[in-house]
Structures are given as structure tokens and as C-alpha cells.
Design a protein around this motif. Structure first.
Motif, PDB file in Angstrom:
ATOM      1  N   VAL A 126      12.385   3.673   0.700  1.00 34.18           N
ATOM      2  CA  VAL A 126      11.041   3.433   0.161  1.00 34.18           C
ATOM      3  C   VAL A 126      10.010   3.911   1.187  1.00 34.18           C
ATOM      4  O   VAL A 126       9.999   3.453   2.335  1.00 34.18           O
ATOM      5  CB  VAL A 126      10.825   1.935  -0.169  1.00 34.18           C
ATOM      6  CG1 VAL A 126       9.384   1.677  -0.604  1.00 34.18           C
ATOM      7  CG2 VAL A 126      11.789   1.491  -1.271  1.00 34.18           C
ATOM      8  N   MET A 127       9.161   4.828   0.730  1.00 40.66           N
ATOM      9  CA  MET A 127       8.094   5.376   1.586  1.00 40.66           C
ATOM     10  C   MET A 127       6.729   4.944   1.074  1.00 40.66           C
ATOM     11  O   MET A 127       6.581   4.525  -0.076  1.00 40.66           O
ATOM     12  CB  MET A 127       8.129   6.916   1.549  1.00 40.66           C
ATOM     13  CG  MET A 127       9.347   7.528   2.160  1.00 40.66           C
ATOM     14  SD  MET A 127       9.250   9.346   2.083  1.00 40.66           S
ATOM     15  CE  MET A 127       9.726   9.643   0.388  1.00 40.66           C
ATOM     16  N   GLY A 128       5.713   5.120   1.913  1.00 36.68           N
ATOM     17  CA  GLY A 128       4.337   4.912   1.472  1.00 36.68           C
ATOM     18  C   GLY A 128       3.764   6.220   0.946  1.00 36.68           C
ATOM     19  O   GLY A 128       4.329   7.302   1.168  1.00 36.68           O
ATOM     20  N   ASP A 129       2.615   6.122   0.243  1.00 39.13           N
ATOM     21  CA  ASP A 129       2.012   7.379  -0.221  1.00 39.13           C
ATOM     22  C   ASP A 129       1.202   8.036   0.906  1.00 39.13           C
ATOM     23  O   ASP A 129       1.266   9.247   1.097  1.00 39.13           O
ATOM     24  CB  ASP A 129       1.220   7.227  -1.531  1.00 39.13           C
ATOM     25  CG  ASP A 129       0.232   6.076  -1.546  1.00 39.13           C
ATOM     26  OD1 ASP A 129       0.072   5.370  -0.534  1.00 39.13           O
ATOM     27  OD2 ASP A 129      -0.409   5.885  -2.601  1.00 39.13           O
ATOM     28  N   ALA A 154      14.935   8.056  -3.613  1.00 40.61           N
ATOM     29  CA  ALA A 154      13.737   7.778  -2.815  1.00 40.61           C
ATOM     30  C   ALA A 154      12.624   7.271  -3.715  1.00 40.61           C
ATOM     31  O   ALA A 154      12.550   7.621  -4.894  1.00 40.61           O
ATOM     32  CB  ALA A 154      13.295   9.047  -2.086  1.00 40.61           C
ATOM     33  N   VAL A 155      11.785   6.440  -3.126  1.00 40.69           N
ATOM     34  CA  VAL A 155      10.641   5.880  -3.848  1.00 40.69           C
ATOM     35  C   VAL A 155       9.396   6.143  -3.017  1.00 40.69           C
ATOM     36  O   VAL A 155       9.413   5.962  -1.795  1.00 40.69           O
ATOM     37  CB  VAL A 155      10.802   4.349  -4.012  1.00 40.69           C
ATOM     38  CG1 VAL A 155       9.563   3.731  -4.661  1.00 40.69           C
ATOM     39  CG2 VAL A 155      12.050   4.008  -4.820  1.00 40.69           C
ATOM     40  N   VAL A 156       8.328   6.579  -3.675  1.00 37.08           N
ATOM     41  CA  VAL A 156       7.017   6.556  -3.027  1.00 37.08           C
ATOM     42  C   VAL A 156       6.240   5.406  -3.645  1.00 37.08           C
ATOM     43  O   VAL A 156       6.046   5.358  -4.861  1.00 37.08           O
ATOM     44  CB  VAL A 156       6.235   7.870  -3.220  1.00 37.08           C
ATOM     45  CG1 VAL A 156       4.817   7.723  -2.666  1.00 37.08           C
ATOM     46  CG2 VAL A 156       6.928   9.023  -2.517  1.00 37.08           C
ATOM     47  N   ASP A 157       5.847   4.467  -2.809  1.00 37.68           N
ATOM     48  CA  ASP A 157       5.038   3.342  -3.281  1.00 37.68           C
ATOM     49  C   ASP A 157       3.595   3.849  -3.446  1.00 37.68           C
ATOM     50  O   ASP A 157       2.806   3.853  -2.508  1.00 37.68           O
ATOM     51  CB  ASP A 157       5.126   2.205  -2.260  1.00 37.68           C
ATOM     52  CG  ASP A 157       4.373   0.970  -2.720  1.00 37.68           C
ATOM     53  OD1 ASP A 157       4.172   0.818  -3.929  1.00 37.68           O
ATOM     54  OD2 ASP A 157       3.983   0.158  -1.847  1.00 37.68           O
ATOM     55  N   ARG A 158       3.310   4.281  -4.669  1.00 41.63           N
ATOM     56  CA  ARG A 158       2.076   5.033  -4.931  1.00 41.63           C
ATOM     57  C   ARG A 158       0.919   4.070  -5.232  1.00 41.63           C
ATOM     58  O   ARG A 158       0.455   3.942  -6.381  1.00 41.63           O
ATOM     59  CB  ARG A 158       2.317   5.989  -6.101  1.00 41.63           C
ATOM     60  CG  ARG A 158       1.144   6.909  -6.414  1.00 41.63           C
ATOM     61  CD  ARG A 158       1.030   8.000  -5.364  1.00 41.63           C
ATOM     62  NE  ARG A 158       0.058   9.013  -5.683  1.00 41.63           N
ATOM     63  CZ  ARG A 158      -1.106   9.159  -5.031  1.00 41.63           C
ATOM     64  NH1 ARG A 158      -1.460   8.352  -4.047  1.00 41.63           N
ATOM     65  NH2 ARG A 158      -1.920  10.137  -5.354  1.00 41.63           N
ATOM     66  N   MET A 214      13.484  11.191  -7.012  1.00 40.30           N
ATOM     67  CA  MET A 214      12.263  10.618  -6.425  1.00 40.30           C
ATOM     68  C   MET A 214      11.537   9.813  -7.492  1.00 40.30           C
ATOM     69  O   MET A 214      11.176  10.347  -8.537  1.00 40.30           O
ATOM     70  CB  MET A 214      11.357  11.752  -5.933  1.00 40.30           C
ATOM     71  CG  MET A 214       9.983  11.311  -5.459  1.00 40.30           C
ATOM     72  SD  MET A 214      10.067  10.195  -4.049  1.00 40.30           S
ATOM     73  CE  MET A 214      10.732  11.269  -2.795  1.00 40.30           C
ATOM     74  N   ILE A 215      11.330   8.541  -7.226  1.00 42.99           N
ATOM     75  CA  ILE A 215      10.536   7.716  -8.137  1.00 42.99           C
ATOM     76  C   ILE A 215       9.138   7.565  -7.545  1.00 42.99           C
ATOM     77  O   ILE A 215       8.976   7.002  -6.458  1.00 42.99           O
ATOM     78  CB  ILE A 215      11.174   6.320  -8.341  1.00 42.99           C
ATOM     79  CG1 ILE A 215      12.569   6.466  -8.972  1.00 42.99           C
ATOM     80  CG2 ILE A 215      10.270   5.445  -9.204  1.00 42.99           C
ATOM     81  CD1 ILE A 215      13.279   5.142  -9.202  1.00 42.99           C
ATOM     82  N   ILE A 216       8.151   8.099  -8.256  1.00 43.21           N
ATOM     83  CA  ILE A 216       6.761   7.856  -7.873  1.00 43.21           C
ATOM     84  C   ILE A 216       6.390   6.544  -8.557  1.00 43.21           C
ATOM     85  O   ILE A 216       6.224   6.482  -9.773  1.00 43.21           O
ATOM     86  CB  ILE A 216       5.816   8.982  -8.367  1.00 43.21           C
ATOM     87  CG1 ILE A 216       6.399  10.380  -8.087  1.00 43.21           C
ATOM     88  CG2 ILE A 216       4.421   8.795  -7.784  1.00 43.21           C
ATOM     89  CD1 ILE A 216       6.529  10.762  -6.651  1.00 43.21           C
ATOM     90  N   SER A 217       6.286   5.514  -7.752  1.00 44.35           N
ATOM     91  CA  SER A 217       6.144   4.159  -8.278  1.00 44.35           C
ATOM     92  C   SER A 217       4.668   3.753  -8.197  1.00 44.35           C
ATOM     93  O   SER A 217       4.171   3.385  -7.131  1.00 44.35           O
ATOM     94  CB  SER A 217       7.029   3.249  -7.412  1.00 44.35           C
ATOM     95  OG  SER A 217       6.909   1.919  -7.775  1.00 44.35           O
ATOM     96  N   LYS A 218       3.994   3.851  -9.342  1.00 44.04           N
ATOM     97  CA  LYS A 218       2.554   3.552  -9.325  1.00 44.04           C
ATOM     98  C   LYS A 218       2.350   2.049  -9.207  1.00 44.04           C
ATOM     99  O   LYS A 218       2.833   1.279 -10.047  1.00 44.04           O
ATOM    100  CB  LYS A 218       1.888   4.105 -10.579  1.00 44.04           C
ATOM    101  CG  LYS A 218       1.837   5.619 -10.567  1.00 44.04           C
ATOM    102  CD  LYS A 218       1.055   6.176 -11.710  1.00 44.04           C
ATOM    103  CE  LYS A 218      -0.377   6.372 -11.300  1.00 44.04           C
ATOM    104  NZ  LYS A 218      -1.123   7.186 -12.274  1.00 44.04           N
ATOM    105  N   THR A 219       1.677   1.656  -8.155  1.00 47.20           N
ATOM    106  CA  THR A 219       1.545   0.232  -7.867  1.00 47.20           C
ATOM    107  C   THR A 219       0.100  -0.110  -7.495  1.00 47.20           C
ATOM    108  O   THR A 219      -0.741   0.779  -7.331  1.00 47.20           O
ATOM    109  CB  THR A 219       2.463  -0.183  -6.693  1.00 47.20           C
ATOM    110  OG1 THR A 219       2.111   0.606  -5.554  1.00 47.20           O
ATOM    111  CG2 THR A 219       3.928  -0.001  -7.018  1.00 47.20           C
ATOM    112  N   VAL A 220      -0.120  -1.399  -7.330  1.00 51.15           N
ATOM    113  CA  VAL A 220      -1.436  -1.900  -6.939  1.00 51.15           C
ATOM    114  C   VAL A 220      -1.303  -2.529  -5.560  1.00 51.15           C
ATOM    115  O   VAL A 220      -0.491  -3.444  -5.358  1.00 51.15           O
ATOM    116  CB  VAL A 220      -1.922  -2.962  -7.957  1.00 51.15           C
ATOM    117  CG1 VAL A 220      -3.217  -3.609  -7.488  1.00 51.15           C
ATOM    118  CG2 VAL A 220      -2.088  -2.329  -9.337  1.00 51.15           C
ATOM    119  N   LYS A 221      -2.060  -2.030  -4.616  1.00 50.47           N
ATOM    120  CA  LYS A 221      -2.019  -2.620  -3.267  1.00 50.47           C
ATOM    121  C   LYS A 221      -2.602  -4.037  -3.359  1.00 50.47           C
ATOM    122  O   LYS A 221      -3.648  -4.248  -3.981  1.00 50.47           O
ATOM    123  CB  LYS A 221      -2.813  -1.750  -2.292  1.00 50.47           C
ATOM    124  CG  LYS A 221      -2.305  -1.845  -0.873  1.00 50.47           C
ATOM    125  CD  LYS A 221      -2.644  -0.627  -0.044  1.00 50.47           C
ATOM    126  CE  LYS A 221      -2.280  -0.883   1.416  1.00 50.47           C
ATOM    127  NZ  LYS A 221      -2.387   0.301   2.248  1.00 50.47           N
TER     128      LYS A 221
END
Ligand SMILES: Cc1ncc(C[n+]2csc(CCOP(=O)(O)OP(=O)(O)O)c2C)c(N)n1
Ligand SMILES: [Mg+2]
Length: 256
Positions: A126-129, A154-158, A214-221
Motif C-alpha cells: 500500500v502506497m500513498g498518492d 499494489a494499492v495507491v491510497d488515492r 494496481m488498485i487506485i483506491s479513491k479515499t477520503v483523508k
């Protein structure tokens, strides 16, 4: 939230954006539990955005891998393994991380090792954007597709925010999905707080042969606490007593 409040440090915004994904990975996806810590076939997990280690500690405590008492007694003390970023001195943590831009490359190495030894473990990272600004991420991305690492997820915590503002102002990333697709990945964008979408993307990843996913994981900070959501300041802010109380009340509502 408890860790950040009690020790007056940490990265609550990025903890809350990533915790749903980590929850799904640890409880429903990975071949990993307390009994498997030394199993060579355990799935590997790397939190490349190591500054949000609190979300990982919370899960490892819940799984009984980290002793809650030992953790709260020694966190941050001189000589302890419970520090502000992941340490592989802790059983269950594969890699020291926190210097952004390294987790994907090391995960590529783990995935190549599995291929070369015919091991069937999978590697999850899991990575950051904001982390995508590091050039080393893209070297690793090239290597992952070159070596056809279909055992790498892999995941980008978007969450669209990094330390000092919106990602699109600091170093624009869009369209991240098509960038990874062009780099030879099976890339997909999902709502990273929706467990059905997470499950579907992970299922498709397992079915995809010959390329990494690669999962671009759209999230809310700051997800889950109204005054933290999408507020850059909560990247690295500690809640006051009043804010802690209010945050606990809001989270209790969500999880009751
Ligand atoms: C190589 C490196 N440079 C700088 C930092 C300091 N730093 C810590 S968190 C952060 C921002 C990360 O943003 P992002 O990847 O979007 O993480 P998230 O939003 O999930 O917290 C930075 C620059 C670091 N940890 N590593
Ligand atoms: Mg971010």
C-alpha cells in the motif's frame, strides 16, 4: 485515534483513509495470521506509506500479534521496537518503511523471489498518492510488469492530499490509472471505502495472469471524522482533548 491522541504524534488523516483497505486485506484476503508469522508461504504485506503505521499497529494488536499492553507501555521509548514507522523487528512486519518510494521496489523483489522459488505466496503493498512523486516508484512499476509479476498487488491510497496540499497542485498525477496501464499493469480505480468494490478488484487481480495489479483506491483523508475529512492539516495533527472526544463520539456512531 487512541494511539495518536495518547502519544501526541502520528498521521491520523492517512490512517483513516487507508484503514478500510487494510482491514479487508488482513481479515478477508491475505493468507496471514498469528500462527503464520514464520510460515515461508505467508502472504507478504508492505505498508510503503509507513508514516501511517498506526493503522497497521491497530490491526496487528487486534489480531493478537502485537501485545496491546506491551505496545502502550513502550511506544516511542528509547530502544523500543514500537516506533513511529513500521519496523521489521516486530513479527508480522516485513519491511522497515517510512522513507517514501521504497515499498514498491522491495515488494517487487519479494514477488520475484516467490516466482524464482515456486512459492505461492502473494505480495501486497500500500502506497500513498503523494508518494507517487518519487521516481523510484516508477522504476519499480516498470520492473513489475517486465517480470510479469501477477503475484503482486499494489494499492495507491488515492486520498488526493499529501503533506502540504492537494496532490494535483503539487505534482499532478491524473490519470493515474491509465499511467499504470501504460506501464503494463492491470489497473483499476475503485471506491476504497466500499468493501464490495475492494473484494471485486482483489478477485480480478487473482484472475489476472502475466501482469501485476494496481488498485487506485479513491479515499477520503481523515475518513469517519467530519472535521478531519479532506483537511490537509490532519495529515499530521494531534487532536486536543475536545477534538478527541468529538472524534470518538462520531466514530462510535458509525460503528455502533
Ligand atoms: C522520501 C521521503 N520524503 C519525505 C517524507 C516526509 N513525508 C512524510 S508523509 C509525506 C506525505 C505523503 O503523502 P501521501 O503519500 O499522499 O500520504 P497520505 O496522504 O496517505 O498520508 C511526506 C512528504 C518521507 N516520509 N519520505
Ligand atoms: Mg495522500
Amino acid at each position: 485515534l487512541d494511539i495518536v491522541y495518547k502519544f501526541n504524534c502520528g498521521h491520523i488523516g492517512g490512517d483513516f483513509s487507508a484503514i478500510d483497505m487494510l482491514t479487508y486485506l488482513f481479515y478477508s484476503e491475505m493468507n496471514f495470521n498469528k500462527e503464520k508469522l514464520n510460515d515461508p508461504n505467508r502472504d507478504r504485506f508492505v505498508l510503503s506509506k509507513g508514516h501511517t503505521v498506526e493503522c497497521l499497529y491497530s490491526i496487528l494488536m487486534d489480531l493478537g500479534i502485537i501485545s496491546r499492553q506491551e505496545f502502550y507501555e513502550s511506544f516511542g521509548h528509547l530502544g523500543t521496537k514500537y516506533i513511529f514507522h513500521p519496523s521489521n523487528k516486530i513479527k508480522g512486519i516485513e519491511m522497515n518503511s517510512g522513507s517514501l518510494g521504497h515499498g514498491l521496489a522491495v515488494s517487487v523483489g519479494m514477488a520475484i523471489a516467490a516466482k524464482r522459488t515456486n512459492a505461492d505466496y502473494r505480495t501486497y503493498v500500500v502506497m500513498g498518492d503523494g508518494e507517487q512523486d518519487e521516481g523510484s516508484v516508477w522504476e519499480a512499476a516498470m520492473a513489475a510488469s517486465h517480470y510479469k509479476l501477477d503475484n503482486l498487488l499494489a494499492v495507491v491510497d488515492r486520498n488526493s492530499l499529501q503533506i502540504s496540499g492537494p496532490t494535483e497542485k503539487i505534482m499532478s498525477l491524473e490519470c493515474l490509472e491509465s499511467r499504470y496501464a501504460e506501464f503494463g499493469w492491470n489497473a483499476v480505480t475503485i471506491d476504497g471505502h466500499n468493501f464490495d468494490q475492494i473484494a471485486e478488484a482483489l478477485k480480478k487481480a487473482r484472475e489476472t495472469k502475466g501482469k501485476p495489479t494496481m488498485i487506485i483506491s479513491k479515499t477520503v483523508k481523515g475518513k469517519g471524522v467530519s472535521f478531519m475529512e479532506n483537511e490537509c492539516i490532519w495529515h499530521h495533527k494531534e487532536p486536543s482533548e475536545q477534538e478527541y472526544k468529538e472524534a470518538c463520539e462520531e466514530l462510535a456512531e458509525v460503528y455502533k
